[in-house]
Design an enzyme around this catalytic site. Sequence first.
Site, short mmCIF file in Angstrom:
data_model
loop_
_atom_site.label_atom_id
_atom_site.label_comp_id
_atom_site.label_asym_id
_atom_site.label_seq_id
_atom_site.Cartn_x
_atom_site.Cartn_y
_atom_site.Cartn_z
N ARG A 174 3.18 57.60 73.32
CA ARG A 174 2.62 57.16 74.61
C ARG A 174 1.10 57.03 74.54
O ARG A 174 0.52 56.16 75.18
CB ARG A 174 3.02 58.15 75.72
CG ARG A 174 4.43 57.90 76.23
CD ARG A 174 4.79 58.80 77.40
NE ARG A 174 6.09 58.42 77.94
CZ ARG A 174 6.80 59.15 78.80
NH1 ARG A 174 6.35 60.30 79.23
NH2 ARG A 174 7.98 58.71 79.24
N LYS A 214 16.82 66.04 81.55
CA LYS A 214 16.42 65.82 82.95
C LYS A 214 17.61 65.24 83.71
O LYS A 214 17.75 64.02 83.80
CB LYS A 214 15.30 64.78 83.00
CG LYS A 214 13.90 65.34 82.78
CD LYS A 214 12.90 64.20 83.04
CE LYS A 214 11.50 64.56 82.60
NZ LYS A 214 10.61 63.39 82.67
N GLY A 251 12.90 57.27 82.87
CA GLY A 251 13.40 57.10 84.24
C GLY A 251 13.05 55.73 84.81
O GLY A 251 13.88 55.08 85.45
C1 3PG Z 1 8.56 60.65 82.15
O1 3PG Z 1 8.21 61.37 81.20
O2 3PG Z 1 9.70 60.20 82.27
C2 3PG Z 1 7.52 60.25 83.16
O3 3PG Z 1 6.29 60.76 82.77
C3 3PG Z 1 7.87 60.71 84.54
O4 3PG Z 1 7.93 62.11 84.61
P1 3PG Z 1 8.71 62.78 85.83
O5 3PG Z 1 10.17 62.45 85.63
O6 3PG Z 1 8.43 64.26 85.76
O7 3PG Z 1 8.20 62.16 87.10
MG MG Z 2 11.16 61.30 80.46
#
Ligand code: 3PG
Ligand code: MG
Length: 398
Positions: A37, A198, A378
């Site tokens: 990134r 996540k 995301g």
């Molecule tokens: C990610 O790493 O997907 C983005 O930086 C967004 O992070 P977040 O899901 O904590 O908002």
């Molecule tokens: Mg991510």
Amino acid sequence: MTAFRTLDQADVKGKRVLVRLDLNVPTENGKVTDVTRIERAAPTITELTSKGAKVILLSHFGRPKGGPDPKYSLAPVAAAVAEVIGKPVAFASDCIGEPAEMAAAAMQPGDVLCLENTRFHKEEEKNDPDFVDKLAALGDIWVNDAFSAAHRAHASTEGLGHKLPAYAGRSMQAELEALGKALEQPKRPVAAVVGGAKVSGKLDLLGNLLDKVDVLIIGGGMANTFLAAQGHPVGKSLCEPDLIPTANDILAKAKASGKQIVLPVDAVVAETFAANAPSRVAALDEVGPTEMILDIGPRSIEHVVSELELIKTVLWNGPFGAFEIEPFDTGTVEIAEAAAELTAAGKLVTIAGGGDTVSALNHAGAADRFTYISTAGGAFLEMLEGKALPGVEILRAK
Ligand code: 3PG
Ligand code: MG
């Protein structure tokens, strides 16, 4: 599609330019472990400094609970930025108020300053107008180069665009061009791979994703909630019981629409989350109450690879297991290798995205052979769902 304002239209000489990056990079013991990134952000920073701008970097890092937390300081990440761009990067201990104002006031054209984690203020995620004003006071122009955070309507990803002249950075521009092209008319059949840790916030979008793809391959922490929904024991595994009804809805929707959902058929389990923790391959009904699923098993790997051989495009977000600790990277590494080989043979278009995913594919040595690697996870999934991204919409020329 309305055009975006880019750096081509921005007059930045001598100006204070607030640049929203996504410096949410993987770290271990305070060290950045994957600089993808940062490397993607470097051209924007370098272009702005060489044009004589004062470049002020803004980003979130992790998910702190709305207050300062040393664990989520951007200071080590700022040091990694300096290394990648080959130029000093000053650091301010807060993104608003005196520390930020004093550091910004000390800048010369061509300097780079990184401000502390925007999520140390709960107002960031609320897109609070007063907080936006405080950030806006630090700059003359806002450049959004954080495509991977563009699905968030936060103060620094969206709010600033209402207060300052707004432009897309070079990485934002490149992502929009590449993904726009790839997602418009993908070669079918199309599969999405969704995995990773996540789970909340991603699981609910799988339903919409089913409308766009032919096959949905679910791995990682995400899969455990589905396995639990099917009545399998998951022991101490990462699992979101609250989302079991959603998982059931998604399974029912797939059945009704004739879409295929691919779930693990076996698992690698361990009692502790640590590298080389004693582990075993378990059938889905044999996961013990003190065990955790840390990877997919060998039969699952075979199954996923055989699915990849049948499709033409794969959109991949999220690893299959705890790839950051060996040997629980096996599922991700083997599937990545198979996908890379199919791509190199011209049989598969592979598009992958997400901080952890990119890091896992780099670790597997597969990233270079993939068709396109996005920095976004995301945001990439939401774009895939057909949703408008607030951090992109705000950049459209009005
Ligand atoms: C990610 O790493 O997907 C983005 O930086 C967004 O992070 P977040 O899901 O904590 O908002
Ligand atoms: Mg991510």
